[in-house]
Design an enzyme around this catalytic site. Sequence first.
Site, PDB file in Angstrom:
ATOM      1  N   GLY A  32       0.832  -1.189   0.000  1.00  0.00           N
ATOM      2  CA  GLY A  32       0.000   0.000   0.000  1.00  0.00           C
ATOM      3  C   GLY A  32       0.869   1.242   0.000  1.00  0.00           C
ATOM      4  N   LEU A  33       0.238   2.392  -0.122  1.00  0.00           N
ATOM      5  CA  LEU A  33       0.962   3.656  -0.173  1.00  0.00           C
ATOM      6  C   LEU A  33       1.701   3.939   1.139  1.00  0.00           C
ATOM      7  CD1 LEU A  33      -1.799   5.851  -1.856  1.00  0.00           C
ATOM      8  CD2 LEU A  33       0.300   5.012  -2.947  1.00  0.00           C
ATOM      9  N   SER A  34       2.673   4.823   1.073  1.00  0.00           N
ATOM     10  CA  SER A  34       3.341   5.293   2.277  1.00  0.00           C
ATOM     11  C   SER A  34       2.308   5.949   3.187  1.00  0.00           C
ATOM     12  CB  SER A  34       4.418   6.322   1.898  1.00  0.00           C
ATOM     13  OG  SER A  34       5.057   6.835   3.042  1.00  0.00           O
ATOM     14  N   GLY A  37      -0.584   2.661   6.727  1.00  0.00           N
ATOM     15  CA  GLY A  37      -0.746   1.908   7.967  1.00  0.00           C
ATOM     16  C   GLY A  37      -0.105   0.533   7.940  1.00  0.00           C
ATOM     17  N   LYS A  38       0.671   0.236   6.901  1.00  0.00           N
ATOM     18  CA  LYS A  38       1.267  -1.092   6.736  1.00  0.00           C
ATOM     19  C   LYS A  38       2.139  -1.502   7.911  1.00  0.00           C
ATOM     20  CE  LYS A  38       3.475  -0.114   3.004  1.00  0.00           C
ATOM     21  NZ  LYS A  38       3.130   1.329   3.062  1.00  0.00           N
ATOM     22  N   SER A 106       5.890  -1.707  -2.289  1.00  0.00           N
ATOM     23  CA  SER A 106       5.923  -2.659  -3.420  1.00  0.00           C
ATOM     24  C   SER A 106       4.920  -2.254  -4.496  1.00  0.00           C
ATOM     25  CB  SER A 106       5.690  -4.094  -2.940  1.00  0.00           C
ATOM     26  OG  SER A 106       4.590  -4.204  -2.064  1.00  0.00           O
TER      27      SER A 106
END
Length: 201
Positions: A32-34, A37-38, A106
């Site tokens: 997911g985007l920066s 919340g990853k 990614s």
Amino acid sequence: MNNNLTAVPHALSVLDREAHYGHSGAVLWLTGLSASGKSSLAMALELALTKLGYSCYVLDGDNVRRGLNANLGFSAKDRTENIRRVGEAAALFADAGLICITAFISPYREDRARARDATGAVFHEIHVATDLATCEARDPKGLYKKARAGELLEFTGVNAPYEVPEYPELRIDTSNTSIADSLQALLSYVVGNISLNRLLE
């Protein structure tokens, strides 16, 4: 590939490792985007799964780039190599019988597909689908601000693309969902798809 290399078989089988850990190995690939919340989810998931009895470890984008991939930049070529190395490392964790949780932007589908191929059937792509506006409003590291000012090139979502997963195993949007609720969704998915044998004894 070097023709002089020969794969060396392990003395332990997949079943041996499953019996030892009480569950199968797996890769939980958070993309997911920066600021989506990853990393927060990955670290919370690692803690929650460990408390349940799973054996797991997080590979996080910033941490990996401080060591294993410290020699890589952020060009499209280097980002592809970054994910290739992480995919291979994650596959080794899974082969060892552990649950490897990865937290990487990614951005390219082809790179994520290569990571899936390295792991095989126990690869689970989890799209942290928080929208760009929410991620940019959070901007905890100030990276979006730098990218908008032209100080940071090749930044995903601003001046580099993010290719949304087409068929992820799970999609989570933290735009309007708390980390706690998102974690529960992740836990439910993992428990439903990676059985913990010790819980059944």
